[in-house]
Design a protein around this motif. Structure first.
Motif, short mmCIF file in Angstrom:
data_model
loop_
_atom_site.label_atom_id
_atom_site.label_comp_id
_atom_site.label_asym_id
_atom_site.label_seq_id
_atom_site.Cartn_x
_atom_site.Cartn_y
_atom_site.Cartn_z
N ASP A 477 0.83 -1.21 0.00
CA ASP A 477 0.00 0.00 0.00
C ASP A 477 0.86 1.26 0.00
N ALA A 478 2.05 1.18 0.60
CA ALA A 478 2.98 2.32 0.56
C ALA A 478 3.37 2.62 -0.89
N CYS A 479 3.63 1.56 -1.65
CA CYS A 479 3.99 1.73 -3.07
C CYS A 479 2.82 2.32 -3.87
N ILE A 480 1.60 1.84 -3.57
CA ILE A 480 0.41 2.36 -4.26
C ILE A 480 0.25 3.86 -3.98
N ALA A 481 0.39 4.22 -2.68
CA ALA A 481 0.27 5.64 -2.30
C ALA A 481 1.33 6.47 -3.01
N PHE A 482 2.54 5.91 -3.12
CA PHE A 482 3.65 6.62 -3.78
C PHE A 482 3.35 6.84 -5.26
N ARG A 483 2.85 5.81 -5.92
CA ARG A 483 2.60 5.92 -7.37
C ARG A 483 1.41 6.83 -7.67
N GLU A 484 0.50 6.98 -6.71
CA GLU A 484 -0.70 7.79 -6.96
C GLU A 484 -0.51 9.27 -6.65
N MET A 485 0.60 9.64 -5.99
CA MET A 485 0.79 11.04 -5.59
C MET A 485 1.74 11.75 -6.54
N PRO A 486 1.70 13.09 -6.58
CA PRO A 486 2.68 13.83 -7.39
C PRO A 486 4.08 13.56 -6.87
N ARG A 487 5.03 13.27 -7.77
CA ARG A 487 6.37 12.89 -7.33
C ARG A 487 7.42 13.89 -7.81
N GLU A 488 7.07 15.17 -7.72
CA GLU A 488 8.02 16.19 -8.18
C GLU A 488 8.99 16.59 -7.09
N ASP A 489 8.71 16.18 -5.85
CA ASP A 489 9.52 16.59 -4.72
C ASP A 489 10.35 15.41 -4.22
N VAL A 490 11.59 15.68 -3.81
CA VAL A 490 12.49 14.62 -3.36
C VAL A 490 11.97 13.94 -2.10
N THR A 491 11.16 14.65 -1.30
CA THR A 491 10.71 14.10 -0.02
C THR A 491 9.91 12.82 -0.20
N SER A 492 9.03 12.78 -1.20
CA SER A 492 8.22 11.58 -1.42
C SER A 492 9.10 10.39 -1.80
N TRP A 493 10.11 10.62 -2.63
CA TRP A 493 11.04 9.55 -3.02
C TRP A 493 11.81 9.07 -1.79
N ASN A 494 12.23 10.01 -0.96
CA ASN A 494 12.97 9.64 0.26
C ASN A 494 12.14 8.75 1.17
N ALA A 495 10.85 9.11 1.32
CA ALA A 495 9.96 8.33 2.19
C ALA A 495 9.84 6.90 1.69
N MET A 496 9.72 6.74 0.37
CA MET A 496 9.55 5.40 -0.20
C MET A 496 10.86 4.60 -0.12
N ILE A 497 11.97 5.23 -0.42
CA ILE A 497 13.28 4.55 -0.33
C ILE A 497 13.53 4.09 1.10
N SER A 498 13.25 4.97 2.06
CA SER A 498 13.44 4.65 3.48
C SER A 498 12.55 3.49 3.91
N GLY A 499 11.26 3.52 3.47
CA GLY A 499 10.33 2.45 3.82
C GLY A 499 10.77 1.11 3.27
N LEU A 500 11.23 1.07 2.01
CA LEU A 500 11.71 -0.17 1.41
C LEU A 500 12.92 -0.71 2.15
N THR A 501 13.83 0.20 2.53
CA THR A 501 15.06 -0.20 3.22
C THR A 501 14.75 -0.80 4.58
N GLN A 502 13.85 -0.14 5.34
CA GLN A 502 13.53 -0.58 6.70
C GLN A 502 12.92 -1.97 6.72
N HIS A 503 12.27 -2.37 5.63
CA HIS A 503 11.59 -3.66 5.61
C HIS A 503 12.30 -4.68 4.72
N GLY A 504 13.61 -4.48 4.54
CA GLY A 504 14.42 -5.49 3.88
C GLY A 504 14.32 -5.53 2.37
N HIS A 505 13.78 -4.49 1.77
CA HIS A 505 13.67 -4.44 0.30
C HIS A 505 14.76 -3.51 -0.25
N GLY A 506 16.00 -3.83 0.11
CA GLY A 506 17.12 -2.96 -0.25
C GLY A 506 17.32 -2.83 -1.74
#
Length: 680
Positions: A477-506
């Motif tokens: 659902d985090a990925c779905i939320a990421f793909r559905e939102m405007p991604r012009e800002d680095v903050t949204s990418w950071n949130a998704m990268i951090s979430g993937l890393t924390q849950h072993g999806h390096g």
């Protein structure tokens, strides 16, 4: 006698001496002083004496009631007048405009026209003022057409009112058209045009007009200089502000208090608090605005202790404070984390009757939150009768950020029951609460609220949604939320990268980083924390070293302590403990306890006793009360079978009165969070 402010003495004269028109100065004095009781006394005398109706007296009676805010009485006087002049109509129309009753004023205006009376320039002046205050552009255009119809198009007074009206309706271009058609322009016209541009943030045009005005040999007055100084303050034009200050001095004008205040404000906004204070000290007379300006200036520029000293001077001078003063002092206490002073100011708030003031209450709660007095903050909150969204948001955010997510959610639902609709900041706070409590179902319910409220495309809310879903382990659902939102800002990418890393999806995190670069999004220091963590979890030492060097060489990002901590973790996980220690020692700044703890934890995993003891000594030197160091060292000894040494560490911990942080657990049952603590 009325002219020297003694209307009651005028009334003591025998009534036989007073002809009807002698009442007029007394009524005018009562109107000026807003003394409706005295005005009513005069009215009663007139009725009692049985004088014939007099239009001059009736106009002044209506004016007195109007200026004192008694519009109903003013209208009764007006309606009972047997004869009415344009002055009569202008007076009652102006009264309604004064108290923002524009529709009633317009209704009277049309009645006036129906009775065949010709409006004057003052009629249009009042109506245009009402339109300007309500920002009714279309109504203003209609009045402009009537101005032309009745032949006031080139009247200087009406033209000034038209310029002011269009400027306040955010139509500076129309104001300029009126201005350009003026056959002659006085200082009022120039000031209206300059002020209109400043109000609409057309600072360059305002400054150009100021230069044109001087070229047209129109001398600026105090109001002109105050407007230009505001433009300099808003645009941080310090050097130009200094030039205007020099012009003020050479103009030989008598500086009024508002102009002095404008000078202070300009220097404060431009960060020159010492110059602002010099102006303040030179003022022959100061009002509360002057004190508030310099007080806020100190706070704005980081001089909180000086601001507190100034407030004490204000107290010693027995100045009467307003809500702005009190709110500024609460901000000072907030910045200094000074609860004692804050409580003293709160006592002053109660004494002066500001406890129900929303602005004061919000800053007080902010201060109490910073000082971690949530018990008192909720008490103050409950005592404020009318709470707006900002106040609710402050308290909800405080609970969310301090780890009391269940209380944040409880307040959120209370707010909704009262019919208040959350804004994006409140949604972010409650999503943070759900993330910290790891309660997915509540988070999904909040997500539904967001969709119904229309905030699904909001960047800040989108980032909070990604963070919430990632922290509760729902990466899909985090990925779905990421793909559905405007991604012009680095903050949204950071949130998704951090979430993937924390849950072993390096690996997915590294792929997303490459996608981010392909999309032309420039990474920041937070991005590389996520990337280095991903490399650490995957054991990619070479890639991690590459990205550590790459962030500075390719992107100009100087590594911070968190990047070094990631590198220490990367080397430690790979068993390169000596290299990790060397890396710590080569850091360009003092290593944080977190960096050393990372290395100490790795020593237990890889069984490096000698390095572990060295690291623990460094940690004890930094903070002898840190329970984590004792626990890690004890576990290191236990892992090596050195039980006596492990027991000694535990005893040392007890002797030094160091206790572990309480363990906290929670469970969600029927949308309610139940929290359990252990370890007290």
């Amino acid at each position: 006698m009325c002219k020297i402010g003694l209307p009651q003495q005028a009334l003591r004269k025998p009534l036989t001496w007073v002809c009807l028109n002698m009442y007029v100065p007394v009524l005018q004095s009562a109107a000026t002083r807003r003394e409706v009781a005295k005005g009513k006394c005069i009215h009663a005398h007139i009725i009692k004496m049985g004088y014939e109706p007099n239009i001059f007296v009736d106009n002044n009676l209506a004016n007195m009631y109007s200026k004192c805010g008694f519009l109903k009485d003013a209208r009764q006087v007006f309606d009972r007048m047997s004869k009415r002049s344009v002055v009569s109509w202008n007076g009652i129309i102006a009264g309604y405009i004064r108290y923002s009753q524009y529709d009633e004023a317009m209704e009277l205006f049309y009645q006036m026209l129906q009775r065949g009376l010709q409006p004057s320039e003052f009629t249009f002046g009042s109506l245009l003022k009402g339109v300007a205050a309500a920002a009714l552009k279309e109504g203003g255009k209609h009045l402009h057409a009537l101005v032309v119809t009745f032949g006031f198009e080139f009247d200087l007074f009406v033209q000034g009112a038209l310029i002011d009206m269009y400027a306040k309706c955010k139509s500076v271009e129309y104001a300029r058209q009126v201005f350009d058609k003026m056959p002659e322009r006085d200082i009022v016209s120039w000031n209206a045009m300059v002020a209109g541009n400043v109000q609409n943030e057309s600072i360059t045009e305002a400054l150009r007009l100021f230069c044109e005005m001087k070229q047209a040999f129109t001398l600026p007055n105090q109001f002109t200089f105050a407007i230009i100084l505001k433009a300099c303050a808003d645009s941080l034009f310090l050097e130009l502000g200094k030039v205007v200050h020099a012009n003020v001095i050479t103009s030989q004008l008598d500086l009024d208090v508002p102009l002095w205040n404008a000078l202070i404000d300009m220097y404060v906004n431009c960060g020159k608090i010492d110059d602002a204070f010099r102006v303040f000290n030179r003022m022959p007379e100061r009002d509360l605005v002057s004190w508030n300006a310099i007080l806020a200036g100190y706070v704005q520029n980081g001089y909180d202790k000086k601001a507190l000293d100034l407030f004490r001077q204000m107290q010693m001078a027995e100045l009467k404070f307003d809500e702005f003063t009190i709110a500024t002092v609460f901000r000072i206490c907030d910045n200094l984390v000074c609860i004692e002073q804050g409580m003293q100011v709160h006592a002053l708030v109660i004494k002066t009757g500001f406890q129900a003031n929303l602005y004061v209450g919000t800053t007080l709660i902010d201060m109490l939150v910073t000082c971690r007095r949530m018990d008192y903050a909720i008490k103050v909150f409950s005592e404020i009768p009318k709470r707006d969204l900002i106040l609710w948001g402050v308290l909800i955010a405080a609970y969310a950020h301090q780890g009391d997510g269940d209380k944040a959610l409880e307040l959120f639902y209370q707010m909704q029951q009262l019919g208040l609709k959350p804004d994006e900041f409140i949604f972010c706070s409650v999503l943070k609460a759900c993330a910290n409590l790891a309660i997915l179902e509540q988070g999904k319910q909040i997500h539904v609220h967001i969709l119904h409220s229309g905030f699904e495309s909001n960047a800040i809310v989108g980032i909070s949604l990604i963070d919430m879903y990632a922290k509760v382990g729902n990466i899909k659902d985090a990925c779905i939320a990421f793909r559905e939102m405007p991604r012009e800002d680095v903050t949204s990418w950071n949130a998704m990268i951090s979430g993937l890393t924390q849950h072993g999806h390096g690996r997915q995190a590294l792929e997303l980083f490459r996608e981010m670069q392909d999309a032309g999004i420039k990474p920041d220091h937070v991005t590389f924390v996520g990337i280095l963590n991903a490399c650490s979890h995957l054991g990619l030492v070479d890639e991690g070293c590459y990205y550590f060097d790459h962030m500075n060489q390719a992107h100009g990002i100087i590594p911070r302590v968190e990047h070094y901590a990631c590198m220490v973790d990367l080397l430690s996980r790979a068993g390169l403990l000596e290299e990790a220690e060397c890396f710590v020692k080569l850091m360009p700044f003092k290593p944080s306890p977190a960096v050393w703890r990372t290395l100490l934890a790795a020593c237990r995993i890889h069984g490096n006793m000698e390095l572990g003891e060295r690291v623990s000594e460094s940690l004890f030197a930094m903070d002898i009360k840190d329970s984590a160091t004792y626990v890690l060292l004890s576990n290191l000894y236990a892992a090596e079978g050195r039980w006596n040494d492990a027991a000694k560490v535990r005893k040392m911990m007890s002797d030094r009165e160091v206790s572990k942080e309480a363990g906290v657990s929670w469970i969600e049952i029927k949308s309610k969070v139940h929290v359990f603590c252990v370890g007290h």
